[in-house]
Design an enzyme around this catalytic site. Structure first.
Site, short mmCIF file in Angstrom:
data_model
loop_
_atom_site.label_atom_id
_atom_site.label_comp_id
_atom_site.label_asym_id
_atom_site.label_seq_id
_atom_site.Cartn_x
_atom_site.Cartn_y
_atom_site.Cartn_z
N HIS A 9 0.83 -1.30 -0.02
CA HIS A 9 -0.04 -0.13 -0.05
C HIS A 9 0.60 1.11 0.06
O HIS A 9 1.52 1.43 0.99
CB HIS A 9 -0.86 -0.06 1.44
CG HIS A 9 -1.79 1.10 1.29
ND1 HIS A 9 -1.74 2.06 2.49
CD2 HIS A 9 -2.87 1.51 0.62
CE1 HIS A 9 -2.89 3.09 2.24
NE2 HIS A 9 -3.58 2.39 1.24
N HIS A 51 -0.62 10.04 -3.26
CA HIS A 51 -1.93 9.45 -2.66
C HIS A 51 -2.96 10.36 -3.14
O HIS A 51 -4.16 9.96 -3.38
CB HIS A 51 -1.81 9.42 -1.21
CG HIS A 51 -3.27 8.99 -0.61
ND1 HIS A 51 -3.73 8.02 -0.95
CD2 HIS A 51 -3.94 9.63 0.28
CE1 HIS A 51 -4.79 8.14 -0.18
NE2 HIS A 51 -5.11 8.88 0.57
#
Length: 317
Positions: A9, A51
């Site tokens: 992630h 992100h």
């Protein structure tokens, strides 16, 4: 059933600043099957890994370009900060990444730059050769309807960059994910890439009115998702909810329902930091992995790939 995959992630983001080549490389060396670059786009149309399109939480942009601070309307929100779409790639090259979470080490702040998607793919190709393992990529299109609204659509560029690495995209070790729906449907019409619909524990897709993630996670909703996607990436609280005090509750039927619809189930996000673990796990991240892997999920998104790899190996043994 196939071995569950380990998806790093934002890279090994428990150990290095997220979405840096250092975080991705560490994740691969820890055994991750896929690395996850979130994709946004610069003012001059280059796909880069961040992100979100707001830059000030994870870079030193405020110090480098103080005059570029602005206020924007994004969906239903008014947001103040510095944004990737206001910087060219040349300007972005001047930024240095930093750790987003105050509770994690900041020892590597300022050491790494912001990579382009091309650079991320080059890294995976090099390390695939070096390690003898095929490393996959799992990009997420961030705010695609917003970028389309300002004349910077990401889908065509994403497909072109991926095809540069893998001419046969149908066989590529790639999943493309999104919290939105229409961009996945556009991608389905453009490419044979495997697509993943992300589902949050609350809220709704920002590009669809009147549809919630809860409705999409129902058996009927999952069957509809199966018309355009290969799987779902779900908040772990859709699988094992918690009470208001954080106590774990009984599992839901989501994994079984998704599998019945022919969908893969990849669950997010596993974090080994004590503040992110339910009290019942007693500070042991392995206990959380064991609980979820026992449900037959197909993959985990994790900030700590080494812990996930160890848990998957124990399960297989």
């Amino acid at each position: 059933m196939a071995t569950p995959i380990v998806i790093a992630h934002r890279g090994a983001s428990g150990y290095r600043p997220e979405h840096t080549l250092a975080a991705y490389e560490l994740a691969i060396r820890q055994g991750a099957d896929f690395i996850e670059p979130d994709i946004v786009i610069t003012k001059d149309g280059v796909l880069v890994a961040r992100h979100e399109h707001r830059l000030d939480e994870t870079t030193d942009v405020a110090q480098r370009f103080p005059a570029l601070r602005t206020v924007k309307r994004v969906g239903n929100d008014t947001v103040s900060g510095w944004f990737v779409e206001d910087l060219t790639l040349a300007q972005l090259r001047l930024l240095r990444a930093r750790e987003r979470l105050a509770s994690r080490s900041h020892a590597y702040d300022g050491q790494f730059g912001i990579p382009t998607l091309d650079e991320v793919l080059a890294l995976t190709a090099r390390l695939s050769r070096e390690t003898g393992r095929q490393i996959g990529v799992y990009p997420e299109t961030k705010s695609p309807s917003y970028f389309q609204s300002i004349g910077l659509p990401v889908e065509e560029k994403l497909v072109a960059v991926l095809r540069g690495q893998w001419p046969d995209l149908g066989a590529a070790p790639v999943f493309v994910q999104s919290f939105e729906v229409e961009n996945l449907k556009r991608l389905k019409s453009m490419t044979p890439l495997r697509l993943i619909q992300l589902l949050g524990a609350q809220g709704a897709p920002p590009d669809l009115g009147g549809t919630t993630y809860a409705a999409m996670a129902s058996p009927d909703g999952l069957r509809e998702i199966a018309r355009y996607a290969h799987g779902v990436g779900v908040d772990k609280r859709l699988v094992i909810p918690t009470a208001r005090d954080g106590t774990l509750l009984a599992k839901t039927s989501l994994v079984a329902d998704a599998h019945a619809a022919g969908l893969l189930v990849h669950v997010w996000t596993f974090r080994s930091d004590t503040p992110f673990l339910a009290a019942q796990y007693g500070g042991d991240p392995g206990a959380e992995y064991r609980q979820f892997l026992a449900l037959g999920i197909n993959g985990v998104f994790t900030d700590f790939p080494d812990h996930a790899v160890a848990a998957v190996r124990r399960k297989q043994q």
